[in-house]
Motif scaffolding. Structure first.
Motif, PDB file in Angstrom:
ATOM      1  N   LEU A  28      13.477 -26.833  10.228  1.00 55.45           N
ATOM      2  CA  LEU A  28      13.935 -26.555  11.598  1.00 55.45           C
ATOM      3  C   LEU A  28      14.793 -27.719  12.087  1.00 55.45           C
ATOM      4  O   LEU A  28      14.353 -28.861  12.099  1.00 55.45           O
ATOM      5  CB  LEU A  28      12.704 -26.415  12.510  1.00 55.45           C
ATOM      6  N   SER A  29      16.040 -27.424  12.457  1.00 53.51           N
ATOM      7  CA  SER A  29      16.902 -28.458  13.050  1.00 53.51           C
ATOM      8  C   SER A  29      17.929 -27.763  13.932  1.00 53.51           C
ATOM      9  O   SER A  29      18.056 -26.540  13.899  1.00 53.51           O
ATOM     10  CB  SER A  29      17.569 -29.298  11.963  1.00 53.51           C
ATOM     11  N   ARG A  30      18.697 -28.557  14.721  1.00 49.64           N
ATOM     12  CA  ARG A  30      19.542 -27.944  15.742  1.00 49.64           C
ATOM     13  C   ARG A  30      20.911 -27.488  15.241  1.00 49.64           C
ATOM     14  O   ARG A  30      21.362 -26.397  15.558  1.00 49.64           O
ATOM     15  CB  ARG A  30      19.749 -28.936  16.901  1.00 49.64           C
ATOM     16  N   SER A  31      21.576 -28.346  14.485  1.00 53.11           N
ATOM     17  CA  SER A  31      22.999 -28.087  14.243  1.00 53.11           C
ATOM     18  C   SER A  31      23.274 -27.394  12.903  1.00 53.11           C
ATOM     19  O   SER A  31      22.858 -27.874  11.842  1.00 53.11           O
ATOM     20  CB  SER A  31      23.762 -29.418  14.358  1.00 53.11           C
ATOM     21  N   GLN A  32      23.991 -26.268  12.970  1.00 51.93           N
ATOM     22  CA  GLN A  32      24.368 -25.548  11.754  1.00 51.93           C
ATOM     23  C   GLN A  32      25.309 -26.412  10.907  1.00 51.93           C
ATOM     24  O   GLN A  32      25.276 -26.377   9.682  1.00 51.93           O
ATOM     25  CB  GLN A  32      25.039 -24.214  12.131  1.00 51.93           C
ATOM     26  N   LYS A  33      26.112 -27.235  11.597  1.00 50.17           N
ATOM     27  CA  LYS A  33      27.071 -28.115  10.904  1.00 50.17           C
ATOM     28  C   LYS A  33      26.337 -29.060   9.937  1.00 50.17           C
ATOM     29  O   LYS A  33      26.759 -29.270   8.806  1.00 50.17           O
ATOM     30  CB  LYS A  33      27.810 -28.961  11.935  1.00 50.17           C
ATOM     31  N   LYS A  34      25.215 -29.634  10.421  1.00 51.91           N
ATOM     32  CA  LYS A  34      24.450 -30.563   9.567  1.00 51.91           C
ATOM     33  C   LYS A  34      23.777 -29.806   8.424  1.00 51.91           C
ATOM     34  O   LYS A  34      23.618 -30.337   7.329  1.00 51.91           O
ATOM     35  CB  LYS A  34      23.403 -31.317  10.399  1.00 51.91           C
ATOM     36  N   ILE A  35      23.382 -28.556   8.678  1.00 53.25           N
ATOM     37  CA  ILE A  35      22.786 -27.743   7.603  1.00 53.25           C
ATOM     38  C   ILE A  35      23.849 -27.507   6.524  1.00 53.25           C
ATOM     39  O   ILE A  35      23.583 -27.667   5.324  1.00 53.25           O
ATOM     40  CB  ILE A  35      22.243 -26.409   8.169  1.00 53.25           C
ATOM     41  N   ASP A  36      25.060 -27.151   6.957  1.00 56.41           N
ATOM     42  CA  ASP A  36      26.156 -26.915   6.004  1.00 56.41           C
ATOM     43  C   ASP A  36      26.465 -28.193   5.225  1.00 56.41           C
ATOM     44  O   ASP A  36      26.704 -28.153   4.013  1.00 56.41           O
ATOM     45  CB  ASP A  36      27.417 -26.432   6.734  1.00 56.41           C
ATOM     46  N   ARG A  37      26.435 -29.338   5.920  1.00 62.68           N
ATOM     47  CA  ARG A  37      26.698 -30.632   5.257  1.00 62.68           C
ATOM     48  C   ARG A  37      25.643 -30.894   4.177  1.00 62.68           C
ATOM     49  O   ARG A  37      25.957 -31.323   3.064  1.00 62.68           O
ATOM     50  CB  ARG A  37      26.680 -31.753   6.307  1.00 62.68           C
ATOM     51  N   ALA A  38      24.366 -30.587   4.516  1.00 55.75           N
ATOM     52  CA  ALA A  38      23.279 -30.816   3.556  1.00 55.75           C
ATOM     53  C   ALA A  38      23.467 -29.951   2.308  1.00 55.75           C
ATOM     54  O   ALA A  38      23.321 -30.426   1.171  1.00 55.75           O
ATOM     55  CB  ALA A  38      21.931 -30.507   4.212  1.00 55.75           C
ATOM     56  N   ILE A  39      23.824 -28.681   2.522  1.00 59.59           N
ATOM     57  CA  ILE A  39      23.979 -27.758   1.384  1.00 59.59           C
ATOM     58  C   ILE A  39      25.203 -28.145   0.542  1.00 59.59           C
ATOM     59  O   ILE A  39      25.182 -28.017  -0.682  1.00 59.59           O
ATOM     60  CB  ILE A  39      24.049 -26.298   1.881  1.00 59.59           C
ATOM     61  N   GLU A  40      26.220 -28.670   1.221  1.00 61.22           N
ATOM     62  CA  GLU A  40      27.408 -29.124   0.488  1.00 61.22           C
ATOM     63  C   GLU A  40      27.041 -30.318  -0.406  1.00 61.22           C
ATOM     64  O   GLU A  40      27.463 -30.419  -1.554  1.00 61.22           O
ATOM     65  CB  GLU A  40      28.473 -29.522   1.502  1.00 61.22           C
ATOM     66  N   GLN A  41      26.190 -31.221   0.141  1.00 59.73           N
ATOM     67  CA  GLN A  41      25.792 -32.415  -0.626  1.00 59.73           C
ATOM     68  C   GLN A  41      24.843 -32.062  -1.760  1.00 59.73           C
ATOM     69  O   GLN A  41      24.943 -32.591  -2.858  1.00 59.73           O
ATOM     70  CB  GLN A  41      25.087 -33.417   0.294  1.00 59.73           C
ATOM     71  N   LYS A  58      12.095 -28.291  22.866  1.00 56.05           N
ATOM     72  CA  LYS A  58      12.045 -27.171  23.813  1.00 56.05           C
ATOM     73  C   LYS A  58      10.827 -26.292  23.495  1.00 56.05           C
ATOM     74  O   LYS A  58      10.722 -25.732  22.392  1.00 56.05           O
ATOM     75  CB  LYS A  58      13.324 -26.341  23.711  1.00 56.05           C
ATOM     76  N   GLN A  59       9.955 -26.156  24.489  1.00 56.62           N
ATOM     77  CA  GLN A  59       8.692 -25.442  24.274  1.00 56.62           C
ATOM     78  C   GLN A  59       8.925 -23.997  23.827  1.00 56.62           C
ATOM     79  O   GLN A  59       8.262 -23.507  22.912  1.00 56.62           O
ATOM     80  CB  GLN A  59       7.875 -25.469  25.567  1.00 56.62           C
ATOM     81  N   ASP A  60       9.892 -23.305  24.467  1.00 60.06           N
ATOM     82  CA  ASP A  60      10.102 -21.895  24.111  1.00 60.06           C
ATOM     83  C   ASP A  60      10.602 -21.764  22.667  1.00 60.06           C
ATOM     84  O   ASP A  60      10.276 -20.793  21.975  1.00 60.06           O
ATOM     85  CB  ASP A  60      11.058 -21.201  25.103  1.00 60.06           C
ATOM     86  N   GLU A  61      11.328 -22.789  22.178  1.00 61.91           N
ATOM     87  CA  GLU A  61      11.818 -22.710  20.794  1.00 61.91           C
ATOM     88  C   GLU A  61      10.679 -22.970  19.795  1.00 61.91           C
ATOM     89  O   GLU A  61      10.640 -22.386  18.719  1.00 61.91           O
ATOM     90  CB  GLU A  61      13.005 -23.653  20.594  1.00 61.91           C
ATOM     91  N   CYS A  62       9.748 -23.845  20.189  1.00 60.08           N
ATOM     92  CA  CYS A  62       8.579 -24.071  19.323  1.00 60.08           C
ATOM     93  C   CYS A  62       7.759 -22.778  19.237  1.00 60.08           C
ATOM     94  O   CYS A  62       7.265 -22.405  18.156  1.00 60.08           O
ATOM     95  CB  CYS A  62       7.711 -25.205  19.878  1.00 60.08           C
ATOM     96  N   LEU A 107       8.432 -37.571  20.604  1.00 57.17           N
ATOM     97  CA  LEU A 107       6.995 -37.527  20.915  1.00 57.17           C
ATOM     98  C   LEU A 107       6.536 -36.142  21.379  1.00 57.17           C
ATOM     99  O   LEU A 107       5.608 -35.568  20.796  1.00 57.17           O
ATOM    100  CB  LEU A 107       6.669 -38.594  21.980  1.00 57.17           C
ATOM    101  N   SER A 108       7.217 -35.591  22.406  1.00 57.25           N
ATOM    102  CA  SER A 108       6.782 -34.278  22.903  1.00 57.25           C
ATOM    103  C   SER A 108       7.063 -33.200  21.853  1.00 57.25           C
ATOM    104  O   SER A 108       6.315 -32.218  21.754  1.00 57.25           O
ATOM    105  CB  SER A 108       7.487 -33.932  24.213  1.00 57.25           C
ATOM    106  N   GLY A 109       8.135 -33.374  21.063  1.00 52.70           N
ATOM    107  CA  GLY A 109       8.463 -32.394  20.008  1.00 52.70           C
ATOM    108  C   GLY A 109       7.288 -32.182  19.057  1.00 52.70           C
ATOM    109  O   GLY A 109       6.787 -31.056  18.906  1.00 52.70           O
ATOM    110  N   PRO A 110       6.804 -33.261  18.390  1.00 50.90           N
ATOM    111  CA  PRO A 110       5.644 -33.093  17.499  1.00 50.90           C
ATOM    112  C   PRO A 110       4.417 -32.514  18.209  1.00 50.90           C
ATOM    113  O   PRO A 110       3.686 -31.703  17.644  1.00 50.90           O
ATOM    114  CB  PRO A 110       5.378 -34.524  17.007  1.00 50.90           C
ATOM    115  N   THR A 114       3.225 -28.816  16.961  1.00 48.01           N
ATOM    116  CA  THR A 114       1.880 -28.762  16.343  1.00 48.01           C
ATOM    117  C   THR A 114       0.996 -27.802  17.138  1.00 48.01           C
ATOM    118  O   THR A 114       0.249 -26.999  16.568  1.00 48.01           O
ATOM    119  CB  THR A 114       1.250 -30.177  16.283  1.00 48.01           C
ATOM    120  N   LYS A 115       1.105 -27.880  18.476  1.00 50.58           N
ATOM    121  CA  LYS A 115       0.307 -26.986  19.338  1.00 50.58           C
ATOM    122  C   LYS A 115       0.693 -25.519  19.092  1.00 50.58           C
ATOM    123  O   LYS A 115      -0.171 -24.650  18.964  1.00 50.58           O
ATOM    124  CB  LYS A 115       0.547 -27.362  20.806  1.00 50.58           C
ATOM    125  N   ALA A 116       2.010 -25.278  18.979  1.00 53.95           N
ATOM    126  CA  ALA A 116       2.477 -23.891  18.810  1.00 53.95           C
ATOM    127  C   ALA A 116       1.999 -23.282  17.484  1.00 53.95           C
ATOM    128  O   ALA A 116       1.601 -22.118  17.444  1.00 53.95           O
ATOM    129  CB  ALA A 116       4.001 -23.841  18.909  1.00 53.95           C
TER     130      ALA A 116
END
Ligand SMILES: NC(=O)c1ccc[n+]([C@@H]2O[C@H](COP(=O)([O-])OP(=O)(O)OC[C@H]3O[C@@H](n4cnc5c(N)ncnc54)[C@H](OP(=O)(O)O)[C@@H]3O)[C@@H](O)[C@H]2O)c1
Length: 256
Positions: A28-41, A58-62, A107-110, A114-116
């Motif tokens: 899970l991550s925010r940017s599609q650009k970074k995902i594309d960069r990872a797959i390219e690498q 963001k609570q609703d996204e969790c 901090l709030s993200g984890p 984890t709660k979700a």
């Protein structure tokens, strides 16, 4: 599930867990650009990791992530709270908005994720949560917000180890020293790549083992903590820093 699997330490962890444990990995991550960069690498990631986009702060996204995992898989063996951001400076340098962002993501993200996903971790009957913290949690580092966010994360680890232990869910923390990733350049702590490389070069002097970290160093420890081999390790805050926190410049330098 690994948060921040599209870059640096999270990418190495995702690959290691897919290869060694033969697990299905959701990142899970925010940017599609970074995902594309990872797959390219690392093109093989495309088959090994299911990349989804979302923001851990963001609570609703969790909660959306929980619904998706619940529908598709029904249980979760491991959660690696790795996603994080960094900033620079003390009280006078840092804006309140930057402080809030840092605390919300690191901090709030984890806490929220984890709660979700807790109902899915319970169903694994022996799950592992690994929080990727930092040695900056243990003594003031280059950023007040970063150090405080990671110190909070360490206490979250210790609290949840006792809280979730009865469900056979182990919660541990890995606290890396300096690791070469995209963290400092992507978050504009350094805007010039050469300045960043000079900083890495200078930092080596504080690492008794003679090098800074590689994402693989953190991936191998994460893989161990997620495995049954670590079934009695719960609530541990584990430094992975080549001895940097014990650096002692009173010992005469060695010619090796
Ligand atoms: N590198 C080091 O020297 C070092 C040392 C100690 C601890 N750490 C810790 O290790 C962890 C990984 O860092 P790294 O060095 O691998 O950094 P990185 O290369 O910048 O990777 C960070 C990952 O987290 C994701 N991310 C950031 N904010 C997010 C959010 N709100 N929601 C979901 N995903 C998010 C990023 O993707 P998006 O931006 O696309 O969301 C990216 O995939 C961090 O927690 C960091 O604090 C790093």
């Amino acid at each position: 599930m690994v948060t921040g699997g599209s870059s640096g330490i999270g990418m190495a962890i995702s690959k290691k867990l897919a290869d060694q444990e033969n697990w299905h990995i959701v990142s899970l991550s925010r940017s599609q650009k970074k995902i594309d960069r990872a797959i390219e690498q690392v093109p093989e990631l495309k088959n090994k990791v299911e990349f989804i986009t979302g923001d851990v702060s963001k609570q609703d996204e969790c909660e959306r992530v929980f619904s998706m995992l619940n529908k598709k898989y029904g249980l979760l063996h491991a959660l690696v709270n790795n996603a994080g951001v960094v900033t620079w400076g003390g009280l006078e340098m840092i804006a309140v908005e930057e402080w809030n962002t840092m605390i919300n993501i690191n901090l709030s993200g984890p806490f929220m994720l984890t709660k979700a996903v807790l109902p899915l971790l319970k169903k694994a009957h022996g799950a592992s949560v690994v929080n990727i913290s930092s040695i900056a949690s243990m003594h003031p580092g280059t950023s007040v917000a970063y150090s405080v966010s990671k110190a909070g994360l360490d206490m979250l680890t210790e609290y949840l180890a006792g809280d979730l232990g009865p469900y056979k869910i182990r919660v541990n923390s890995i606290n890396p020293g300096l690791v070469k990733t995209n963290l400092h350049l992507d978050n504009k702590v350094f805007t010039d790549k050469d300045d960043y490389l000079v900083m890495l070069d200078k930092a080596v002097a504080r690492y008794p083992i003679g090098r800074i970290g590689d994402p693989g160093d953190i991936a191998s420890l994460t893989s161990f903590l997620c495995s049954d081999e670590a079934s009695w390790i719960n609530g541990a805050i584990i430094k992975a820093d080549g001895g940097a926190t014990l650096f002692n410049d009173l010992i005469p330098p060695k010619k090796v």
